[in-house]
Design an enzyme around this catalytic site. Structure first.
Site, short mmCIF file in Angstrom:
data_model
loop_
_atom_site.label_atom_id
_atom_site.label_comp_id
_atom_site.label_asym_id
_atom_site.label_seq_id
_atom_site.Cartn_x
_atom_site.Cartn_y
_atom_site.Cartn_z
N HIS A 132 -20.73 26.45 23.73
CA HIS A 132 -20.97 25.11 24.28
C HIS A 132 -21.55 24.25 23.17
O HIS A 132 -22.22 24.77 22.27
CB HIS A 132 -21.99 25.29 25.41
N ASP A 209 -27.37 32.55 24.73
CA ASP A 209 -27.28 31.42 25.63
C ASP A 209 -26.85 32.01 26.99
O ASP A 209 -25.71 32.43 27.16
CB ASP A 209 -26.23 30.45 25.09
N GLN A 212 -24.75 30.56 31.63
CA GLN A 212 -23.73 30.96 32.60
C GLN A 212 -23.85 32.44 32.96
O GLN A 212 -22.95 32.99 33.58
CB GLN A 212 -22.33 30.70 32.03
N LYS A 235 -28.53 25.64 37.21
CA LYS A 235 -27.30 26.44 37.40
C LYS A 235 -27.59 27.71 38.19
O LYS A 235 -26.70 28.50 38.47
CB LYS A 235 -26.69 26.80 36.05
N CYS A 373 -17.45 20.58 27.23
CA CYS A 373 -18.40 20.62 26.10
C CYS A 373 -18.11 21.79 25.17
O CYS A 373 -19.03 22.39 24.61
CB CYS A 373 -19.85 20.67 26.57
N1 PMP Z 1 -24.60 26.61 27.39
C1 PMP Z 1 -23.65 26.84 28.29
C2 PMP Z 1 -22.77 28.05 28.15
C3 PMP Z 1 -23.47 25.94 29.35
O1 PMP Z 1 -22.52 26.16 30.25
C4 PMP Z 1 -24.33 24.82 29.46
C5 PMP Z 1 -24.16 23.82 30.58
N2 PMP Z 1 -22.86 23.45 30.84
C6 PMP Z 1 -25.32 24.65 28.49
C7 PMP Z 1 -25.42 25.57 27.48
C8 PMP Z 1 -26.26 23.49 28.53
O2 PMP Z 1 -27.08 23.56 29.66
P1 PMP Z 1 -28.04 22.36 30.05
O3 PMP Z 1 -27.17 21.13 30.06
O4 PMP Z 1 -28.54 22.73 31.40
O5 PMP Z 1 -29.10 22.29 29.02
#
Ligand code: PMP
Length: 417
Positions: A132, A209, A212, A235, A373
């Site tokens: 991401h 990270d 997910q 999430k 993203c």
């Molecule tokens: N890493 C991953 C794999 C994600 O899916 C996301 C959110 N889509 C993020 C990081 C960022 O999370 P946040 O916007 O809650 O900081």
């Protein structure tokens, strides 16, 4: 003989669970909501919603500073939530749980603080091709600042990391490996155990990270032996604006503060300031008290349902959705790893993902379309984006049938023959 459905009913009482999430009763564009955008953010159960109300009606006060009753009550609830989260991921110490705004802030914290202390000119940081943007850009900023190099673990067409290539990258210049546990665009569950083991053989720490992962897979940070783990409350059925950075105390103690301000200091003078101990050293300013407390309520909710039950049920939904969608002409799944979390990403020949999303929305179905993203990953596949349906344990097979019908309708309306 018990059918598969009977067994699942015993694991997850779906009707009872759906009643816990009031938003699932919504009518969107005249149809019952089918919410398949769980990877972007999950819905919230009554217990979390009520915890927010309870906080503002009975507890609201600033934490850690007041001797008065309310401040002590709020502080106790705030720290009790930290403990619940520490137990949830089996951290050795509660103070290894740092409250952040979310995964993004957790990764930025490590990039700034660990980076400042440990990354020098000529060093290397390793990430993967399926990250991401929030696990790419902080490292690019760090590498630019330090004149360090960012290396990327490649993937195969199925969306699996190439571990041999990873092994070959591990030399004495590598200062950190930061990879996603589960890909938000592909669903791939990465072999994090092996990644950590390989990196540790060369004394290289690993950040996962888990944005997910934490809502789908039971995580034991001690058993994994992971050095840092970042995730977001929103999430995992909790509020927005709160997340967690877990870090081993041996790293956190060596790292300088990320931000300066109240709470993170022991004493301040114009000559010299000394810093507070963990976790407060990394929690400058008034935290998101309400959200931190209510994340504890979300953890309670997950624990009551059981993450293993959730995982089992969601895997069943994934299999069902993959089978049903694959019957649609022209569909191509993006992300076909053998080990996947409960999301499907796909494109359809001659149809733009955005247009599919718009038609599904007309039918009350919420999916995500676009690059999610992960632009470098979309470049790897040579596509602008995908349609992504991501499932939570409150979703049903019937909803997947509705999605399949909706996609068929979109194809019949949009496909250029
Ligand atoms: N890493 C991953 C794999 C994600 O899916 C996301 C959110 N889509 C993020 C990081 C960022 O999370 P946040 O916007 O809650 O900081």
């Amino acid at each position: 003989m018990k059918t598969n459905t009977d067994i699942l009913k015993e694991i997850i009482d779906i009707q009872k669970i759906r009643k816990d999430f009031p938003i699932l009763d919504s009518i969107i564009n005249g149809r019952p909501l089918v919410y398949f955008d769980n990877a972007a953010t999950s819905q919230k159960p009554w217990s979390v919603i009520k915890a927010i109300e309870h906080y503002y009606t009975d507890l609201n006060s600033n934490v850690h500073r007041g001797v008065h009753h309310l401040s002590q009550q709020a502080t106790n609830a705030f720290e009790a939530s930290r403990k619940k989260i520490a137990d949830f991921i089996n951290a050795a110490y509660d103070h290894e749980v740092i409250f952040t705004k979310g995964t993004t802030e957790g990764i930025n914290l490590v990039a700034h603080s660990y980076g400042k202390k440990f990354v020098q000119q000529g060093d290397t940081i390793i990430i993967s091709a399926m990250e991401h943007h929030s696990n790419i850009v902080p490292w690019q900023l760090l590498c630019e600042d330090r004149k360090a190099t960012l290396k990327i673990i490649p993937i195969n067409e199925k969306g699996e990391l190439l571990l041999d290539a990873f092994k070959a990258m591990l030399d004495e210049k590598v200062k950190l490996v930061s990879v996603t546990y589960v890909s938000n665009s592909l669903g791939s569950i990465n072999p994090v155990r092996e990644i950590i083991e390989l990196a540790h053989r060369k004394n290289i720490p690993v950040l996962l990270d888990a944005a997910q992962a934490v809502q789908h897979i039971p995580i034991d940070v001690q058993e994994l032996d992971v050095d840092f783990l970042a995730f977001s409350g929103h999430k995992m059925y909790g509020p927005t604006g709160i997340g967690v950075l877990y870090g081993k105390q041996k790293w956190l103690n060596q790292m300088p503060p990320y931000q300066g301000g109240g709470e993170m200091i022991k004493s301040v003078s114009f000559e010299a300031t000394t810093y507070n101990e963990l976790p407060f050293k990394f929690e400058a300013g008034t935290p998101n008290i309400e959200a931190a407390i209510c994340l504890g309520a979300a953890v309670d909710y997950i624990n009551e349902t059981g993450l293993e039950n959730i995982q089992h049920y969601e895997q069943e939904l994934l299999e069902y959705a993959t089978g049903k969608l694959s019957e649609i002409d022209g569909i191509k799944f993006i992300g076909t790893s053998d080990n996947k979390a409960s999301l499907v990403s796909f494109i359809i020949e001659n149809v733009h993902p955005y247009d599919v999303g718009v038609i599904l929305d007309q039918l009350g179905i919420a999916v995500r379309t676009g690059h999610h993203c992960t632009q470098p990953l979309m470049d790897f596949y040579g596509i602008p984006g995908t349609v992504r349906a991501s499932f939570a344990f409150y979703n049903t097979r019937a909803e997947i049938d509705t999605l399949v019908e909706g996609v068929r309708k979109a194809v019949s309306m949009l496909a250029v023959k």
